[in-house]
Design a protein around this motif. Structure first.
Motif: not given
Lengths: 455, 450
Positions: B17-18, B22-24, B27, B50-51, B53-54, B57-58, B61-62, B104
């Motif tokens: 992650v990072g 990525t969120p994109s 998604c 930890q990643s 939740q992020m 949402h991504a 959204c998709g 990670e």
């Protein structure tokens, strides 16, 4: 509106028809750019209007902000002014509003706010656009990601601030009918009724995600649809109509007549200029000249800036807040220093009611008491490369007036002016022409003729 | 060696992650998924990374942008999510978890409307949609809602598991149990399951889903030292170790010794076959003890390439009653759901202890005795083929199976070499009836590989 790709990316943010131009990837990328752009430790405050697509956009925005290392405070469905208030109240690093204001339900948009709760300056907005276009996002590693919190307590502190300035008890003597157009204003107005005992009759108060009762535009036509015919039969003192995010207001008199959106700023200036704040009135080159008269009446000073939110924000930034009395446009969007320079339809409504109370006259008489100005507006599709030539021709034709060339061409004579400019958002030339008294029909026709001949 | 920090392939998307995941990207993958399964409800859950939740949402959204509704089940073990997807007739499900990978990493595990991994053709189709960015873009009026349901999936899952064991009698025994939940998605459900549903006395560590993983995420003898100590300290009769998304299970006996995962699978197979008639499916590197147990019950044991999807596909084809993958602690019990499920494992082991009255160490000692050696080396493109050829020459009398790398079966054991599906590794395993034979065969393999 054309059927093609309906997406607009500009300094005021991202706007488009969801699924027909505005896609999830735009939302994630734009919010990632904002997350990369924002400095400062506080959370990013997030709010949305009730459009169904707002949920999708919220999810994308939250993901992008968390990924760029920001904590997110989600206020849920709130008006833009409430969101802007919360940004300052929570010491946030910035904010994002998801909502398309006066556009139809199919549209949606992202608007970005700085830590002070105001729109980004032109310089900030340019930097944001650069990051977006370069796709240079700073995504954090897993230990540095933000966390999301929900907060549904933003409304009351916002209302506290309104109640500090307006005499809510006195305003309770008046009765108003409000067309909420299924937007965020109903949440605020219901609470105001509850807390302050205001006498407000709400129509279209159900929050709606897909079909609004009517187009949420702010103009006499929408006021006449459902609101205006109700005001007199209900014995109300005034009627108000809000767009979906409640940053603008339109007015109807107690007789049920729609008041021009151009009147909102002059009326509010008339109320605020004598109240001890600054003496500056900031508006754009296309706004009615009645504002010049009102400013002069109260020893105020009028400053005109190019059309558009960015120009207003940049102008505001060059004065101390206490120098300013009011800023706004002829669209019904008005901001006041008391409320942190945020376009706020609710605060505007309270100012109109306060003016009504102070004068002790029916609203129709207050409105008709102002000198009469007649404004004519037209638009012509653009052929970009001929614009400079057109403007130089016009300047030559009307060389007897006072010319202002900061945003297209504005030429003024005593009691009369016109403004020809290029729209920032659509491929159009706009022609606006105003005269004290009767409409400047001949001048307007001549201008339209000359513009069309160039197109 | 090239860094494999992101892997997009037929099994989904997995990465660090990072910079990489990525969120994109998440998604876009969810948009492909939503386009593939069509408008309707998609169940979305995650483990405790930890990643998570992020990414949630991504993904959400998709899915919404593709016209799907989202049923957010929050933090949930993957098998629990799979049970719920199948039971509620959703269009599909996505579990945001990198399973046993380090913190990670994260990944999306994708499920069809039955709560199963997509088959090969479906995965290929989905991947095409992703690569071509041909997504359905829902208009405002078509955009679905997010609904939340955290309790129903857990209730459904536990109810299904309890149907197949004698919970009444297990409760009566008041087993002393120990648990290492790795602060994973199963942490709380496991406590509830062992204490309330099965009436055990429980000493649990690492059952706080808000905390990071306290140990390496894969439950193995060398990562479960704390569980071993806990079992000894608390005098537990059995200890359980989970991975972050609750699909894998490791077991400690009453002395604190962590059982070989193949032995755990063998015990569960034995327990299930004692209750239900039917065949068994395991992957080709699982222990031969499972063939022996199946044979003892008069049943057949089928072998498949490594990978949960492969095992499940074969189980469906032969209507197996139990299956799994020895090496990675996966127990698949279709009466609950076609998925690796640590809860089924726990229930059947307690059931076996209750029925036999034997301690875990004695149950393990009863298993057919095989000696195993396994290892891994960094994968390099083009090396596996020559190694396979050389091995075949080395053991000319062996029966060769080339369905996944190479498995050579000799008189008293077997050798397997294959490329990992998820990591840039080559895995080697050897099994034999005697320790000497296992050692000597393993030495041969290591010599060829190095």
């Amino acid at each position: 509106m054309t059927a093609g790709n309906q997406l607009r990316i500009s300094q005021v943010g991202l706007r488009g028809v969801v699924g027909r131009g505005l896609e999830a990837s735009h939302v994630i990328d734009f919010a990632s750019a904002f997350g990369t752009f924002l400095e400062g430790a506080g959370p990013v405050v997030l709010g949305r209007d009730p459009r169904a697509s707002g949920t999708m956009m919220r999810e994308g925005v939250v993901a992008a902000l968390l990924a760029t290392g920001h904590d997110v405070l989600d206020l849920g469905i709130v008006s833009t002014p409430v969101l802007q208030h919360a940004i300052r109240a929570r010491d946030a690093a910035g904010g994002i509003s998801i909502g398309a204001s006066h556009n139809a339900a199919e549209w949606n948009a992202l608007k970005f706010f700085a830590a002070r709760g105001t729109y980004l300056s032109t310089a900030e907005a340019s930097e944001l656009l650069d990051i977006y276009n370069l796709r240079k996002f700073h995504f954090r590693e897993y230990r540095e990601l933000g966390t999301l919190r929900h907060d549904h307590t933003a409304l009351d502190p916002y209302l506290d601030e309104l109640a500090d300035f307006y005499d809510m008890t006195a305003l309770g003597k008046l009765k108003a009918v409000v067309d909420c157009c299924n937007g965020t204003s109903s949440l605020i107005l219901r609470r105001m009724r509850e807390r302050f005992g205001l006498n407000l009759i709400l129509i279209n108060e159900q929050i709606e995600g897909v079909s609004f009762a009517h187009e949420p535009a702010i103009n006499p036509r929408t006021v006449s649809l459902q609101l205006a015919p109700l005001v007199a039969p209900l014995g109300a003192d005034a009627g108000f109509l809000f767009d979906i995010d409640s940053d603008r207001v339109a007015i109807a008199t107690e007789r049920g007549d729609a008041v021009s959106e151009e009147m909102v700023l002059p009326m509010l200036a008339d109320y605020l200029l004598p109240r001890g704040f600054g003496k500056l009135v900031i508006t754009n080159l296309s706004t009615t000249a009645l504002i010049d008269e009102i400013a002069a009446r109260h020893n105020g000073k009028l400053i005109r800036v190019p059309v558009g939110r960015q120009a207003s924000m940049d102008a505001l930034a060059t004065y101390r807040p206490e120098q300013i009395s009011i800023a706004g446009e002829g669209t019904g969007a008005v901001m006041m220093p008391q409320f942190r320079f945020v376009y706020d339809g609710i605060a505007s409504m309270l100012a109109v009611l306060s003016l009504r109370l102070e004068r002790g006259l029916p609203l129709s008489e207050i409105v008709s008491g102002y000198p009469r100005y007649s404004i004519l507006k037209g638009e012509v599709p653009l052929v970009a490369h001929r614009i400079p030539h057109l403007l130089m021709e016009l300047q030559r034709t009307y060389s007897d007036g006072v010319a202002d060339v900061r945003d297209g061409l504005r030429v003024a004579w005593p009691g009369r002016w016109f403004h020809v400019r290029v729209s920032q958002t659509e491929p159009l030339v706009r022609v606006i022409c105003e005269q004290r008294g009767d409409p400047p029909t001949a001048l307007f026709e001549a201008l339209m003729e000359q513009v069309r001949s160039m197109a | 060696m090239r860094e494999h920090n992101l892997k997009i392939g037929v099994s989904g998307i997995r990465g660090v992650v990072g910079e990489f995941l990525t969120p994109s990207l998440a998604c876009a993958f969810a948009r492909a998924f939503g386009t593939f399964v069509g408008a309707g409800r998609v169940v979305l859950g995650r483990d405790t990374r930890q990643s998570g939740q992020m990414l949630q949402h991504a993904v959400s959204c998709g899915l919404l942008s593709a016209g799907c509704g989202v049923v957010d089940v929050g933090i949930q073990p993957t098998p629990t999510l799979q049970v719920y997807v199948g039971a509620t007739r959703a269009r599909g499900g996505i579990s945001i978890t990198a399973s046993h990978n380090p913190p990670e990493y994260n990944a999306l595990k994708l499920f069809n409307g039955e709560g199963l991994f997509f088959n090969h053709y479906e995965r290929r189709e989905l991947l095409d949609l992703y690569y071509q960015s041909s997504f359905h873009n829902a208009a405002n009026a078509e955009i679905g809602r997010i609904t939340r349901d955290e309790e129903t999936p857990r209730r459904m899952h536990i109810e299904r598991v309890l149907r197949h064991v004698d919970a009444e009698r297990i409760r009566a025994r008041r087993f002393r149990t120990a648990l290492d939940g790795v602060n994973g998605a199963g942490s709380q459900l496991s406590c509830q399951f062992l204490e309330r549903s099965l009436g055990c006395r429980l000493s649990a560590i690492s059952v706080d889903p808000t905390k990071p993983f306290p140990r390496e995420a894969e439950p193995r003898p060398d990562t479960l030292g704390e569980l071993r100590d806990l079992v000894r300290r608390e005098n537990a009769e059995i200890g359980f170790g989970q991975d972050p998304d609750g699909d894998r299970l490791a077991v400690a006996d009453e002395t604190g010794r962590i059982l070989d995962n193949d032995d755990v699978l063998a015990l569960v197979v034995d327990a299930v076959l004692a209750r239900l008639p039917g065949d068994v499916v395991v992957n080709l590197s699982s222990s031969s003890s499972i063939d022996d147990i199946a044979a003892a019950h008069g049943r057949r044991c089928y072998r498949t390439p490594v990978g949960e999807a492969n095992v499940v596909e074969m189980m469906r084809a032969v209507k197996a009653v139990i299956g799994g993958e020895g090496s990675n602690g996966g127990i698949i019990f279709p009466a609950v759901q076609y998925c690796r499920d640590s809860y089924t494992g726990m229930a059947f082991l307690l059931d076996l202890m209750e029925r036999t009255g034997l301690p875990v160490s004695a149950l393990a000692a009863r298993l057919p005795k095989y000696y195993r050696r396994s290892g891994k080396v960094a994968f390099e493109h083009g090396r596996l083929g020559p190694i396979m050829q050389a091995l075949e020459e080395q053991f000319p009398e062996a029966a060769a199976d080339r369905s996944d790398g190479l498995k050579l079966t000799v008189a008293d054991g077997w050798i397997a070499v294959r490329a990992s599906n998820t990591e840039p590794l080559m895995r080697m395993a050897v099994e034999a009836k005697s320790e000497e034979a296992a050692e000597s065969m393993y030495r041969e393999v290591v010599k060829l590989v190095s």
